[in-house]
Design a protein around this motif. Sequence first.
Motif, PDB file in Angstrom:
ATOM      1  N   PRO A  96       0.807  -1.220   0.000  1.00  0.00           N
ATOM      2  CA  PRO A  96       0.000   0.000   0.000  1.00  0.00           C
ATOM      3  C   PRO A  96       0.844   1.276   0.000  1.00  0.00           C
ATOM      4  O   PRO A  96       2.037   1.253   0.299  1.00  0.00           O
ATOM      5  CB  PRO A  96      -0.776  -0.121   1.317  1.00  0.00           C
ATOM      6  N   VAL A  97       0.168   2.365  -0.318  1.00  0.00           N
ATOM      7  CA  VAL A  97       0.798   3.686  -0.285  1.00  0.00           C
ATOM      8  C   VAL A  97      -0.112   4.616   0.519  1.00  0.00           C
ATOM      9  O   VAL A  97      -1.313   4.673   0.268  1.00  0.00           O
ATOM     10  CB  VAL A  97       0.972   4.237  -1.716  1.00  0.00           C
ATOM     11  N   PHE A  98       0.471   5.296   1.471  1.00  0.00           N
ATOM     12  CA  PHE A  98      -0.309   6.242   2.293  1.00  0.00           C
ATOM     13  C   PHE A  98       0.339   7.620   2.240  1.00  0.00           C
ATOM     14  O   PHE A  98       1.555   7.746   2.388  1.00  0.00           O
ATOM     15  CB  PHE A  98      -0.341   5.793   3.761  1.00  0.00           C
ATOM     16  N   GLN A  99      -0.492   8.604   1.990  1.00  0.00           N
ATOM     17  CA  GLN A  99      -0.044   9.998   2.123  1.00  0.00           C
ATOM     18  C   GLN A  99      -1.233  10.737   2.730  1.00  0.00           C
ATOM     19  O   GLN A  99      -2.144  11.159   2.033  1.00  0.00           O
ATOM     20  CB  GLN A  99       0.323  10.563   0.751  1.00  0.00           C
ATOM     21  N   LEU A 100      -1.226  10.848   4.030  1.00  0.00           N
ATOM     22  CA  LEU A 100      -2.435  11.252   4.741  1.00  0.00           C
ATOM     23  C   LEU A 100      -2.131  12.303   5.794  1.00  0.00           C
ATOM     24  O   LEU A 100      -1.006  12.392   6.301  1.00  0.00           O
ATOM     25  CB  LEU A 100      -3.052  10.025   5.438  1.00  0.00           C
ATOM     26  N   LYS A 101      -3.165  13.075   6.095  1.00  0.00           N
ATOM     27  CA  LYS A 101      -3.051  14.033   7.199  1.00  0.00           C
ATOM     28  C   LYS A 101      -3.903  13.517   8.353  1.00  0.00           C
ATOM     29  O   LYS A 101      -5.091  13.213   8.168  1.00  0.00           O
ATOM     30  CB  LYS A 101      -3.526  15.408   6.763  1.00  0.00           C
ATOM     31  N   VAL A 102      -3.279  13.408   9.507  1.00  0.00           N
ATOM     32  CA  VAL A 102      -3.998  12.870  10.674  1.00  0.00           C
ATOM     33  C   VAL A 102      -3.662  13.709  11.903  1.00  0.00           C
ATOM     34  O   VAL A 102      -2.577  14.300  11.975  1.00  0.00           O
ATOM     35  CB  VAL A 102      -3.604  11.399  10.955  1.00  0.00           C
ATOM     36  N   PRO A 103      -4.575  13.764  12.863  1.00  0.00           N
ATOM     37  CA  PRO A 103      -4.245  14.505  14.095  1.00  0.00           C
ATOM     38  C   PRO A 103      -3.164  13.773  14.893  1.00  0.00           C
ATOM     39  O   PRO A 103      -3.044  12.547  14.809  1.00  0.00           O
ATOM     40  CB  PRO A 103      -5.574  14.530  14.856  1.00  0.00           C
ATOM     41  N   ALA A 104      -2.429  14.516  15.681  1.00  0.00           N
ATOM     42  CA  ALA A 104      -1.334  13.905  16.458  1.00  0.00           C
ATOM     43  C   ALA A 104      -1.858  12.921  17.500  1.00  0.00           C
ATOM     44  O   ALA A 104      -1.108  12.076  17.997  1.00  0.00           O
ATOM     45  CB  ALA A 104      -0.506  14.997  17.136  1.00  0.00           C
ATOM     46  N   SER A 105      -3.140  13.012  17.816  1.00  0.00           N
ATOM     47  CA  SER A 105      -3.715  12.062  18.777  1.00  0.00           C
ATOM     48  C   SER A 105      -3.716  10.645  18.231  1.00  0.00           C
ATOM     49  O   SER A 105      -3.997   9.700  18.948  1.00  0.00           O
ATOM     50  CB  SER A 105      -5.153  12.460  19.125  1.00  0.00           C
ATOM     51  N   ARG A 106      -3.385  10.483  16.958  1.00  0.00           N
ATOM     52  CA  ARG A 106      -3.305   9.139  16.369  1.00  0.00           C
ATOM     53  C   ARG A 106      -1.968   8.452  16.656  1.00  0.00           C
ATOM     54  O   ARG A 106      -1.766   7.315  16.269  1.00  0.00           O
ATOM     55  CB  ARG A 106      -3.485   9.219  14.847  1.00  0.00           C
TER      56      ARG A 106
END
Lengths: 741, 267
Positions: free
Chosen positions: A254-264
């Motif tokens: 897979p390929v991931f390029q994502l924006k996530v909150p730091a709580s993750r």
Amino acid sequence: MHATTPPKQQEFLKTLPGDDIRQLLWRFSDRFDLQMLVQSVRAVARGPVARLVANGGRNTHEWTPEKNALLTDFDNSGITAAFMDPHEGGYLEGPKNLALSLIAFELAWVDAGAATCSLATHLGLSPIHQRGTKEQKDYYMNLAAPAPGKVTKRAAFALTEPIPYVGVETGILCGKIRIAEWPEGGEPILEVNKRGRFITNMGFADFVTAAVESDDPRIQGTCMVILEEGDPGIFDRGVPTRKLVMQLSSTSDPVFQLKVPASRIVGGYSVVNGKIVPTYDHGAVIEAVFRRTRVGVGLMTSAKLLSAVEPLIRYHRDRFRGSGVVVPGSPRYELGLQQKEDVTHRLLDIWAVGEAGASLGFLTARMYDELDPIEKLKDAALAEQGIGGGMSAVKYLRKRSVEAIEFLEMQSHHESLRNKARYAALEADPVIQYLVTDGQANVLCPATKLWNTGYGNKMMREAVSLMGGYGITEDCPGFLSYKWMDSQLEATYEGPEAVQRRQLSMTMINEVFLAQFRTWIHDMRRVAATEPGTGACTVASAMHLWLWTLEHLQHAKDADGAKLYQSNRQGVTFPMADALCWLLASRAQILDVEHLRREGAGGVIAEGFEGTVAFLTDLCHIQAARAAGEVARICSELVFGYMRHPSWDRSDECSTCFKEEELQQLESLIPGASGFTSEFIRIDGSHDSKAGPCVQSTGLRDFTRLRSKLDGCLAGALLAKDRAADSIQKVMIPAALDYPQ
Amino acid sequence: MAYQIIVCGGLAPDPLQTLEPVTTPTGPGLKNELMLPNVFDPWAGHALYEAANLAKNQPGSTIKVVSLGPKAKLQQVMMTVAQKLPFELIALDGPGGGFTDAVSVSKALADAIAAIPGFDKSQALIFGGWESATRGAGVVMQMVGERLGITEQFLAVDELTVDPDGALVIKERVEGGKHQISKCAAAPAVLAWATGSLPEPPNHPQTGMANMRVMMPALQKAKPTALDPAAIAYAQVALPAVTRQTRIVKDVPAADIAAEIAAWIKQ
């Protein structure tokens, strides 16, 4: 004096060991929750999973709707929820290592891909379960817990990455994490870039726990982060891996390029001097995860070996039936290929390895069930003393390991010889108990993964070969050829064999473990005193030889003066790790059979108990002899192999050679007396036709004595094999396999 | 209407096992019988699933399963059955299998039912299989009903519905592939089920855990139940003979094959 060979007229095995026997052997006869779990997993394995395999479900790399339907079966049977605690939607209380191992075992009995699919779901959740914050645990476990009217969300675990064309390295991460936004007083938003390789469950996972490294000075080190499909950016499942095995599990890059909150960030983070500091680096997370999940993988291969027994017996026995010239009642009709000793003996080898592997794996799983609560108590005890994680904890534990060794030594003494107060204090100390249990688990886990899968794979090939040409067809009963190929992947994933050997080479020299190992030698001797037919004496002697060799290698040098036992000298350390695995497996097998002998007596097992125990005892003896042989070979090679072979060219090494005329004189006095040596110098200065003088075992007399004793301990092992072969000819097997072909 | 549904269900050896009749000191039996894994008798299983469906649709109804068999085997079988639906087990620790006497079995079951605390015959629906997978005597349920004084009995039942007025509408199998529909004004009644129409319920582990917490003590305390060994004598027992006649044909239409099979059956 006890006879090492039981009387010939012992009971034989009447039926293949059933659930009642297995529950006692693997110590869950008092756990109805696990017994129920086994039944429901078995129904899935031998029902929908087997039908899918029989219908050709393995013939595509794609994640098909038929494969996907298995996930619902997993949910309905309780496989998915077995990982969770009751308050999270699960139904099993307490540690679940044994439960998850039983699931892996039952599924792999039919298809390892299905087992991997189940294990990978648990693996994806493990980082959250082991190291997640309370909020993370509550949220994601609830998402993943099946419930009526709710769509179950699935997890995947993304660690390995493509380092183009040079392999993968779990210690170095290329997945990057940086801060995309950090609003004033708000939570930072992270940008995650990660490419995974060979990631299981990616065909359907809804969220992924991914290992990443900081690419931003405002984030410290590495961590694991949770990525969801709906996060802004790219969540590309990638192309299915064109693997040749385990097609009932979904694998892709897979390929991931994502924006996530730091709580993750798994386990949360703190902000120190304007910098995000993850509570756990990715190494701390995967260490906690893999040390447990690897056990299940080892058990998968053992399940296959044991699953091969029934189809093989049926094939051998029925081989000539149906032919007009082979009449019912004739030996050829009744026994078929079982008339040939080679067939029954080879099957016994497969069976013994399967039993030993299963015993080792379940022992390890149970040990982790013990370790989990002890570890929590240890953490609390350390916290009370203001000791956090990292090096300060390591130093503290190292300091206290002396007391753990003291405890083990006291434990090996008779109760009356112990300092009772001191013993009670050490026994009640969670740190000491942690050191003792952890020292064992750190050896047993890689041993299970390494030996069960590595040697199990070789024995699966043997199983396939015992089916003749039928074995390598899709029609082979029990899917043996699939199982053989799948086991190669089991030996590789979650840390290939070299990784396990490397871990063992370090953990097996831990003094706490070695103190425990010494007590195990005494334990085996005690078993041998009452049940010599188990081969416990053989295992004890082999353990002694291994221990002597390890101590020797740790101090010895090779002919060039280089230290033998050192980290980079894998020609020394790895074979010693291999040898240890044989011993641990054989010991676990014997302990299980002894437990069965004690707990199943007195009518607990209604019928056929004597014959079953006698047969399993003989299997122990067969395996003990094989283990002893392997250990003796490895130890001898290592002890002698790094010595320079004596040569006729070196005058100092010929100093003990006789002169031909001396031998002639001796011969004239005592005819034939010169035959004791071939090391002499002829009148023309030449020597006998060999490489040089025989090796002098200076300083190795103890080794020679131990080796010689071990050879003698093999007495009776092949008689045990003959008896067990008799049982194989007589045992009643079901009329048909209980899953489709 | 709330019912007390009582399901009589025995055990049968796993049909995939090798079932070889042997003579034992107590009469005929199966070779290594106590070592063979068992299953819940499939006919009784249908009755149980129908009971679960009825209980779900008739709030306040309860299900109790009365089962006669070796205690260890009952425990093994309950590990699976208990995960299907909530019920209470009344375990009778005694002989199972296909060679027990139907009269003695019916007495043991009826006595156990009558002794259930709070048993109210006026609400009772006694369920079971119309025969068993072990020997298929097909008479136990009728005798259980007679012993309990329940004379409304229905055999080979495939469907049960409850009218709004509380009457039981029952569909029984009769000759010629047809059903007979009967109306029974109210409980009590005995229903000996054929296959019914419901699939096996999916597993529900939480239900299993709840059931087993109660069942395990019940199994430990299962009442030893002896059957009269002299009540029945078998002159001979044998498995049906298996014959195989193979003929190789090619390109024969399916209709021709069917016609040939039909002709063979008619012989």
